[in-house]
Scaffold this active site. Structure first.
Site, mmCIF file in Angstrom:
data_model
loop_
_atom_site.group_PDB
_atom_site.id
_atom_site.type_symbol
_atom_site.label_atom_id
_atom_site.label_comp_id
_atom_site.label_asym_id
_atom_site.label_seq_id
_atom_site.Cartn_x
_atom_site.Cartn_y
_atom_site.Cartn_z
ATOM 1 C CG ASP A 36 7.087 -7.057 13.358
ATOM 2 O OD1 ASP A 36 5.929 -6.730 13.091
ATOM 3 O OD2 ASP A 36 7.494 -6.840 14.815
ATOM 4 C CB THR A 37 10.303 -11.453 9.362
ATOM 5 O OG1 THR A 37 10.621 -11.701 10.640
ATOM 6 C CG2 THR A 37 11.502 -11.915 8.374
ATOM 7 C CB THR A 91 6.906 -5.194 8.124
ATOM 8 O OG1 THR A 91 5.757 -5.703 8.494
ATOM 9 C CG2 THR A 91 6.697 -3.803 7.813
ATOM 10 N N GLY A 136 0.050 -7.632 7.087
ATOM 11 C CA GLY A 136 -1.317 -7.297 7.882
ATOM 12 C C GLY A 136 -2.010 -8.505 7.806
ATOM 13 C CG ASP A 152 2.038 -1.868 7.330
ATOM 14 O OD1 ASP A 152 2.150 -0.894 6.756
ATOM 15 O OD2 ASP A 152 1.511 -2.943 7.090
ATOM 16 C CG ASP A 205 3.406 1.748 4.534
ATOM 17 O OD1 ASP A 205 3.760 0.638 4.155
ATOM 18 O OD2 ASP A 205 2.253 1.927 4.655
HETATM 19 C C1 LIG Z 1 5.191 -5.480 -19.564
HETATM 20 C C2 LIG Z 1 4.613 -4.538 -18.633
HETATM 21 C C3 LIG Z 1 5.854 -4.516 -17.539
HETATM 22 C C4 LIG Z 1 5.308 -3.554 -16.591
HETATM 23 C C5 LIG Z 1 5.315 -4.327 -15.466
HETATM 24 C C6 LIG Z 1 4.500 -3.572 -14.154
HETATM 25 C C7 LIG Z 1 4.280 -4.370 -13.199
HETATM 26 C C8 LIG Z 1 3.128 -4.135 -12.265
HETATM 27 C C9 LIG Z 1 3.417 -2.631 -11.868
HETATM 28 C C10 LIG Z 1 2.937 -2.097 -10.740
HETATM 29 C C11 LIG Z 1 2.237 -2.971 -9.608
HETATM 30 C C12 LIG Z 1 2.075 -2.133 -8.569
HETATM 31 C C13 LIG Z 1 1.379 -2.880 -7.403
HETATM 32 C C14 LIG Z 1 1.411 -1.819 -6.253
HETATM 33 C C15 LIG Z 1 0.471 -2.445 -4.925
HETATM 34 C C16 LIG Z 1 0.555 -1.538 -4.025
HETATM 35 C C17 LIG Z 1 -0.110 -2.265 -2.934
HETATM 36 C C18 LIG Z 1 -0.077 -1.731 -1.586
HETATM 37 O O1 LIG Z 1 1.102 -1.921 -1.000
HETATM 38 O O2 LIG Z 1 -0.987 -0.988 -1.270
HETATM 39 C C19 LIG Z 1 -0.560 -0.387 -0.140
HETATM 40 C C20 LIG Z 1 -1.827 -0.185 0.667
HETATM 41 C C21 LIG Z 1 -1.541 -0.125 2.193
HETATM 42 O O3 LIG Z 1 -2.698 0.288 2.890
HETATM 43 P P1 LIG Z 1 -2.623 0.455 4.492
HETATM 44 O O4 LIG Z 1 -3.877 1.078 4.770
HETATM 45 O O5 LIG Z 1 -1.842 -0.539 5.195
HETATM 46 O O6 LIG Z 1 -1.287 1.628 4.313
HETATM 47 C C22 LIG Z 1 -1.618 2.901 4.921
HETATM 48 C C23 LIG Z 1 -1.378 4.084 3.991
HETATM 49 O O7 LIG Z 1 -0.100 3.862 3.384
HETATM 50 C C24 LIG Z 1 -1.738 5.387 4.258
HETATM 51 O O8 LIG Z 1 -1.010 6.378 3.233
HETATM 52 P P2 LIG Z 1 -2.161 7.598 2.836
HETATM 53 O O9 LIG Z 1 -3.115 6.514 2.161
HETATM 54 O O10 LIG Z 1 -2.463 8.012 4.004
HETATM 55 O O11 LIG Z 1 -1.318 8.207 1.902
HETATM 56 C C25 LIG Z 1 -0.970 5.724 5.487
HETATM 57 O O12 LIG Z 1 -1.402 6.857 6.136
HETATM 58 C C26 LIG Z 1 -0.911 4.703 6.549
HETATM 59 O O13 LIG Z 1 -0.357 5.066 7.778
HETATM 60 C C27 LIG Z 1 -0.796 3.212 6.209
HETATM 61 O O14 LIG Z 1 -1.075 2.245 7.166
HETATM 62 O O15 LIG Z 1 -2.787 -1.123 0.226
HETATM 63 C C28 LIG Z 1 -4.105 -0.732 -0.043
HETATM 64 O O16 LIG Z 1 -4.412 0.575 0.012
HETATM 65 C C29 LIG Z 1 -4.780 -1.861 -0.528
HETATM 66 C C30 LIG Z 1 -5.431 -1.678 -2.000
HETATM 67 C C31 LIG Z 1 -4.322 -2.593 -2.839
HETATM 68 C C32 LIG Z 1 -4.506 -2.537 -4.242
HETATM 69 C C33 LIG Z 1 -3.283 -3.233 -5.093
HETATM 70 C C34 LIG Z 1 -3.653 -2.748 -6.352
HETATM 71 C C35 LIG Z 1 -2.682 -3.422 -7.486
HETATM 72 C C36 LIG Z 1 -3.187 -3.295 -8.888
HETATM 73 C C37 LIG Z 1 -2.603 -3.598 -9.816
HETATM 74 C C38 LIG Z 1 -1.444 -4.384 -9.756
HETATM 75 C C39 LIG Z 1 -1.304 -4.995 -11.213
HETATM 76 C C40 LIG Z 1 -0.986 -4.152 -12.125
HETATM 77 C C41 LIG Z 1 -0.540 -4.787 -13.337
HETATM 78 C C42 LIG Z 1 -0.114 -3.943 -14.353
HETATM 79 C C43 LIG Z 1 0.568 -4.329 -15.725
HETATM 80 C C44 LIG Z 1 0.918 -3.246 -16.527
HETATM 81 C C45 LIG Z 1 1.335 -3.792 -17.811
HETATM 82 N N1 LIG Z 2 4.459 -6.259 10.791
HETATM 83 C C1 LIG Z 2 3.018 -5.961 11.125
HETATM 84 C C2 LIG Z 2 2.391 -5.438 9.815
HETATM 85 C C3 LIG Z 2 0.875 -5.109 10.202
HETATM 86 N N2 LIG Z 2 0.196 -5.336 11.177
HETATM 87 C C4 LIG Z 2 -1.062 -4.958 11.396
HETATM 88 O O1 LIG Z 2 -1.826 -4.677 10.304
HETATM 89 C C5 LIG Z 2 -2.271 -3.571 9.765
HETATM 90 C C6 LIG Z 2 -1.919 -3.386 8.416
HETATM 91 O O2 LIG Z 2 -2.649 -3.951 7.653
HETATM 92 P P1 LIG Z 2 -2.028 -4.096 6.216
HETATM 93 O O3 LIG Z 2 -3.160 -5.079 5.505
HETATM 94 O O4 LIG Z 2 -2.445 -3.009 5.635
HETATM 95 O O5 LIG Z 2 -0.703 -4.598 6.104
HETATM 96 C C7 LIG Z 2 -1.720 -2.725 10.864
HETATM 97 O O6 LIG Z 2 -2.417 -1.776 11.627
HETATM 98 C C8 LIG Z 2 -1.759 -3.672 12.061
HETATM 99 O O7 LIG Z 2 -2.518 -3.755 12.877
HETATM 100 C C9 LIG Z 2 0.989 -6.112 12.255
HETATM 101 O O8 LIG Z 2 0.245 -6.157 13.551
HETATM 102 N N3 LIG Z 2 2.287 -6.166 12.241
HETATM 103 MG MG LIG Z 3 2.204 -0.561 4.817
HETATM 104 MG MG LIG Z 4 1.031 -3.846 5.477
#
Ligand SMILES: CCCCCCCC/C=C\CCCCCCCC(=O)OC[C@H](COP(=O)(O)O[C@@H]1[C@H](O)[C@H](OP(=O)(O)O)[C@@H](O)[C@H](O)[C@H]1O)OC(=O)CCCCCCC/C=C\CCCCCCCC
Ligand SMILES: Nc1ccn([C@@H]2O[C@H](COP(=O)(O)O)[C@@H](O)[C@H]2O)c(=O)n1
Ligand SMILES: [Mg+2]
Ligand SMILES: [Mg+2]
Length: 240
Positions: free
Chosen positions: A48-49, A51, A89, A106, A110
């Protein structure tokens, strides 16, 4: 209600229409971030911290830097904190303490973080960025992203599987916007022409979010019709 809490939610969602990053990048980042998550656990830090601090850091990066047009530094700060969303998570799972409260916290935070990022873009375009159309597109990205997430949360709350994630879910919205903002910010260091990347990214996120919204609404419409028909059939069979 049959699943353990730890496996409920998005990981348990069928993969129809699963977006690319959640499918391919999550496993990679889970491997990379697991040692860091374990380190935080050993230091006595709670999920939680992580998050809460992660959200605070994203908000600070977005609302301090973006409204002033400092896209490079804003993106650097946000990037440092946004991965906390994968760490929290991960920690909860390592601790065997994935909870309903954690899932709620979480997902709720978001929405706050996303509001700050797209709100930061909107504030820039409403101010010195001086572009009403891009201000409106930023607000559309903010609102449509929230509604996209709401469709799934609400559909699941009325007992539907909502077996689609769609074209552009949260990870895509963030990566497209943040990579473009970070690169656009290089303009202030003298790289010419690169600032055009941010408007392009905002348009892509806006259109992608609209498509995703339609995909999810169509799925909920179909699933609710099927569930209502099944319930009606069961009721008519039960009454002579
Ligand atoms: C000189 C160049 C300078 C430029 C600097 C650029 C730096 C790099 C820039 C950006 C990096 C961005 C990284 C962003 C990573 C985000 C990761 C993240 O937090 O993903 C969130 C997601 C969480 O999933 P959950 O399932 O837990 O969350 C759910 C979701 O929010 C649902 O929303 P919905 O989809 O429905 O809209 C909610 O419904 C739900 O409630 C909620 O629980 O995580 C993922 O999905 C997992 C995949 C993560 C993938 C990360 C990919 C990072 C890729 C590349 C980063 C590096 C890029 C570097 C580029 C450099 C360019 C020069
Ligand atoms: N403070 C939190 C944050 C997340 N969780 C658990 O993790 C799931 C989300 O996973 P991510 O990899 O997408 O962060 C969430 O559904 C919770 O089950 C938690 O327990 N406490
Ligand atoms: Mg989240
Ligand atoms: Mg999370």
């Amino acid at each position: 209600m049959g699943q353990p809490v730890a496996s409920r939610g998005r990981a348990a969602t069928p993969t129809l229409g699963k977006a690319m990053l959640n499918k391919y990048a999550r496993a990679f980042f889970t491997r990379v971030l697991t040692p860091f998550a374990a380190f935080l656990i050993r230091r006595g830090v709670s999920p939680d911290t992580v998050t809460l601090l992660g959200t605070a850091g994203v908000m600070a990066g977005a609302l301090v830097f973006y409204p002033r047009g400092e896209f490079f530094w804003g993106t650097i700060v946000i990037t440092l904190f946004v991965f906390s969303d994968l760490v929290d998570g991960n920690m909860a799972r390592q601790l065997g303490r994935s909870s309903r409260w954690g899932a709620f916290l979480d997902s709720t935070l978001d929405r706050v973080a996303d509001g700050a990022i797209f709100g930061g873009f909107a504030l820039w375009y409403a101010g010195n960025g001086d572009n009403n159309v891009l201000c409106a597109v930023s607000i559309f990205c903010l609102a449509s992203g929230q509604v996209v997430s709401y469709t799934k949360a609400r559909g699941e709350s009325i007992g539907l599987p909502v077996a689609v994630n769609g074209l552009v879910e949260r990870a895509e919205r963030l990566v497209i916007s943040l990579v473009a903002a970070g690169l656009a910010g290089l303009h202030t260091f003298g790289v010419p022409g690169i600032q055009v990347l941010l408007p392009i990214a905002l348009w892509i996120v806006a259109v992608g979010s609209l498509v995703t919204l339609i995909q999810r609404v169509v799925t909920v419409r179909r699933e609710s019709a099927e569930a209502d028909a099944a319930a009606a059939a069961q009721n008519s069979g039960a009454t002579p």
